[in-house]
Design an enzyme around this catalytic site. Structure first.
Site, mmCIF file in Angstrom:
data_model
loop_
_atom_site.group_PDB
_atom_site.id
_atom_site.type_symbol
_atom_site.label_atom_id
_atom_site.label_comp_id
_atom_site.label_asym_id
_atom_site.label_seq_id
_atom_site.Cartn_x
_atom_site.Cartn_y
_atom_site.Cartn_z
ATOM 1 N N ARG A 77 0.815 -1.220 0.000
ATOM 2 C CA ARG A 77 0.000 0.000 0.000
ATOM 3 C C ARG A 77 0.848 1.270 0.000
ATOM 4 O O ARG A 77 0.485 2.274 0.596
ATOM 5 C CB ARG A 77 -0.928 0.042 1.229
ATOM 6 C CG ARG A 77 -2.056 -0.947 1.177
ATOM 7 C CD ARG A 77 -2.950 -0.675 -0.033
ATOM 8 N NE ARG A 77 -4.212 -1.378 0.083
ATOM 9 C CZ ARG A 77 -4.385 -2.651 -0.216
ATOM 10 N NH1 ARG A 77 -3.376 -3.370 -0.662
ATOM 11 N NH2 ARG A 77 -5.570 -3.209 -0.086
ATOM 12 N N SER B 143 -10.866 0.252 3.066
ATOM 13 C CA SER B 143 -10.114 0.091 4.322
ATOM 14 C C SER B 143 -9.606 1.451 4.768
ATOM 15 O O SER B 143 -8.923 2.132 4.000
ATOM 16 C CB SER B 143 -8.906 -0.814 4.123
ATOM 17 O OG SER B 143 -9.284 -2.075 3.654
ATOM 18 N N GLU C 99 -4.726 4.257 5.951
ATOM 19 C CA GLU C 99 -4.443 3.914 4.559
ATOM 20 C C GLU C 99 -4.987 5.033 3.677
ATOM 21 O O GLU C 99 -4.450 5.348 2.625
ATOM 22 C CB GLU C 99 -5.138 2.585 4.234
ATOM 23 C CG GLU C 99 -4.630 1.924 2.999
ATOM 24 C CD GLU C 99 -5.723 1.494 2.079
ATOM 25 O OE1 GLU C 99 -6.386 2.376 1.495
ATOM 26 O OE2 GLU C 99 -5.911 0.271 1.933
HETATM 27 N N1 EPU Z 1 -11.997 -9.480 10.022
HETATM 28 C C1 EPU Z 1 -12.583 -9.286 11.234
HETATM 29 N N2 EPU Z 1 -13.667 -8.461 11.320
HETATM 30 C C2 EPU Z 1 -14.179 -7.828 10.245
HETATM 31 C C3 EPU Z 1 -13.596 -8.049 8.978
HETATM 32 C C4 EPU Z 1 -12.491 -8.866 8.884
HETATM 33 O O1 EPU Z 1 -12.147 -9.840 12.243
HETATM 34 O O2 EPU Z 1 -15.152 -7.068 10.416
HETATM 35 C C5 EPU Z 1 -10.786 -10.332 9.942
HETATM 36 C C6 EPU Z 1 -11.019 -11.742 9.485
HETATM 37 O O3 EPU Z 1 -10.169 -12.577 10.232
HETATM 38 C C7 EPU Z 1 -10.566 -11.725 8.038
HETATM 39 C C8 EPU Z 1 -9.446 -10.717 8.091
HETATM 40 O O4 EPU Z 1 -9.866 -9.757 9.042
HETATM 41 O O5 EPU Z 1 -10.109 -12.975 7.635
HETATM 42 C C9 EPU Z 1 -9.149 -10.048 6.771
HETATM 43 O O6 EPU Z 1 -10.339 -9.439 6.266
HETATM 44 P P1 EPU Z 1 -10.530 -9.193 4.707
HETATM 45 O O7 EPU Z 1 -10.341 -10.458 3.954
HETATM 46 O O8 EPU Z 1 -11.798 -8.468 4.506
HETATM 47 O O9 EPU Z 1 -9.313 -8.301 4.307
HETATM 48 P P2 EPU Z 1 -8.650 -7.004 5.008
HETATM 49 O O10 EPU Z 1 -7.298 -7.408 5.496
HETATM 50 O O11 EPU Z 1 -9.551 -6.330 5.956
HETATM 51 C C10 EPU Z 1 -7.394 -6.268 2.850
HETATM 52 C C11 EPU Z 1 -7.248 -5.011 2.066
HETATM 53 C C12 EPU Z 1 -8.506 -4.769 1.229
HETATM 54 C C13 EPU Z 1 -8.662 -5.943 0.278
HETATM 55 C C14 EPU Z 1 -8.781 -7.230 1.115
HETATM 56 C C15 EPU Z 1 -8.826 -8.465 0.259
HETATM 57 C C16 EPU Z 1 -5.803 -3.596 3.414
HETATM 58 C C17 EPU Z 1 -5.715 -2.417 4.316
HETATM 59 N N3 EPU Z 1 -7.024 -3.899 2.973
HETATM 60 O O12 EPU Z 1 -8.470 -6.061 3.733
HETATM 61 O O13 EPU Z 1 -8.318 -3.594 0.469
HETATM 62 O O14 EPU Z 1 -9.812 -5.800 -0.537
HETATM 63 O O15 EPU Z 1 -7.615 -7.357 1.964
HETATM 64 O O16 EPU Z 1 -7.570 -8.733 -0.258
HETATM 65 O O17 EPU Z 1 -4.775 -4.218 3.100
HETATM 66 C C18 EPU Z 1 -8.672 -1.223 0.523
HETATM 67 O O18 EPU Z 1 -7.452 -1.107 0.427
HETATM 68 O O19 EPU Z 1 -9.427 -0.214 0.587
HETATM 69 C C19 EPU Z 1 -9.255 -2.554 0.567
HETATM 70 C C20 EPU Z 1 -10.563 -2.746 0.692
#
Ligand code: EPU
Length: 341
Positions: free
Chosen positions: A162, A241, A337
């Site tokens: 990022r 995010s 972010e």
């Molecule tokens: N989780 C929770 N609570 C929630 C949501 C998620 O505990 O309300 C936990 C779960 O364990 C889940 C983990 O967080 O497995 C990861 O969640 P998710 O797969 O939704 O991914 P993220 O890490 O929150 C990142 C990127 C997203 C991207 C997704 C999918 C960042 C900051 N964000 O989110 O990017 O779409 O992975 O690859 O790295 C963005 O940059 O705006 C964005 C949406």
């Protein structure tokens, strides 16, 4: 004054949070020549410049006293898979869709990411196990300080999670927002042969039978996963995010694991562990919380939302309280972010 330069513009249609803020000056850039006009105007009036795409990763906390440049150049060249070019003002998802239709593969996992193509390198957009830097060959840019045009190679873009040269330049400019780089077009290397990237858990689950992972099916699955978790900015103001997923030492992770056996983790560089910020925030009780018109999405704790009429300050103050509570409870400092101006 150039006919294309407008004065005192409401920025609420130009940011996906939909918060009110005003730009002292505003100009849409359609051609390279427009950039020189903008530079001259800004220099003559001593104005800072801010480059804006679709405003899908920015939070305006106050008015912008300078010249906002909206990137609006259009066009794609999709003939050569090894050098696909897209102009910065094209919508990213439209570009991904056109590539798929043209039999150019690689970008399926990056479907439905909001914003313009020109914004993609700024934060090295990534999702579902893919990142822009895997495909990017070069970026055509103008250095707004000197007016010099150049082509930067992938290495020169200094990509990280990022982050990039462009993002770091924006951060060092601080809240004033003064822009250094204008990204005008990108050239990517795609493939006529499809190799599905199912490294991300949620996608691997959908395609337990790998034979079903066609380009269209992977694209559709990514869109469906995103739609199930992330609110559509056209319906509920948000910028995806809000914080980055923090990197902590493996040692610190093992300590936390003693206390919270369920704490998830993603692999990172050796010795480091990436912990989902969404998990930390959900544990701290933020999921679905609402304070006035600012709130946290009920399906994803990492997504701040504008329920209608929240100010940038309302959202910013909520974000600060969220990160403070994670710091107090887990000793982890969350970094935004989203760009805060
Ligand atoms: N989780 C929770 N609570 C929630 C949501 C998620 O505990 O309300 C936990 C779960 O364990 C889940 C983990 O967080 O497995 C990861 O969640 P998710 O797969 O939704 O991914 P993220 O890490 O929150 C990142 C990127 C997203 C991207 C997704 C999918 C960042 C900051 N964000 O989110 O990017 O779409 O992975 O690859 O790295 C963005 O940059 O705006 C964005 C949406």
């Amino acid at each position: 004054m150039s006919a294309g330069i407008q004065q005192d513009i409401d920025l609420s249609p130009y940011n996906s949070f939909g918060v009110s803020a005003r730009a002292a000056w505003f100009m849409a850039l359609e051609e390279r020549e427009d950039v020189e006009l903008a530079r001259e105007f800004a220099a003559r009036h001593g104005l800072p410049m801010l480059v804006l795409g679709e405003g899908s990763n920015i939070l305006f906390v106050k008015d912008f006293p300078g010249l906002v440049l909206q990137v609006a150049n259009r066009g794609m060249a999709l003939e050569d898979a090894e050098a696909v070019t897209v102009q910065a003002g094209e919508n990213w998802h439209d570009f991904v869709t056109q590539c798929l239709k043209s039999g150019l593969y690689g970008l399926e996992n990056l479907a439905l990411i909001p914003g313009k193509a020109g914004a993609a390198p700024v934060q090295n957009i990534g999702a579902y196990g893919a990142e822009l830097e895997q495909f990017l060959l070069s970026v055509e840019v103008c250095d707004l300080r000197t007016g010099q045009w150049q082509s930067l190679s992938r290495e020169q873009c200094e990509f990280a999670y990022r982050s990039s040269l462009f993002k770091r330049a924006g951060l060092s400019a601080g809240r004033s927002g003064e822009a250094q780089w204008l990204i005008f077009s990108l050239t990517l290397s795609l493939s006529r042969q499809f190799t599905p990237n199912l490294s991300y858990g949620a996608l691997a689950e959908v395609f337990s039978d790998k034979a079903e992972a066609t380009p269209q099916a992977v694209f559709d699955a990514v869109c469906a996963i995103r739609r199930s978790k992330l609110p559509d900015p056209a319906e509920l103001g948000n910028a995806g995010s809000f914080f980055k997923n923090p990197l902590i030492s493996a040692e610190r992770y093992h300590e936390l694991q003693q206390q919270y056996p369920g704490i998830p983790a993603f692999a990172a560089e050796p010795g480091l562990v990436k912990v989902p910020a969404a998990w930390l925030l959900e544990q701290a009780g933020w999921k679905g919380k609402r304070r006035g018109q600012a709130g946290v999405h009920d399906k994803h704790a990492l997504v701040l939302v504008n329920h209608g009429g929240a100010s940038g300050e309302d959202i910013y103050l909520l974000a600060q309280d969220m990160s403070n509570s994670v710091l107090q409870r887990f000793g982890i400092a969350l970094q935004p972010e989203v760009r805060i101006l």
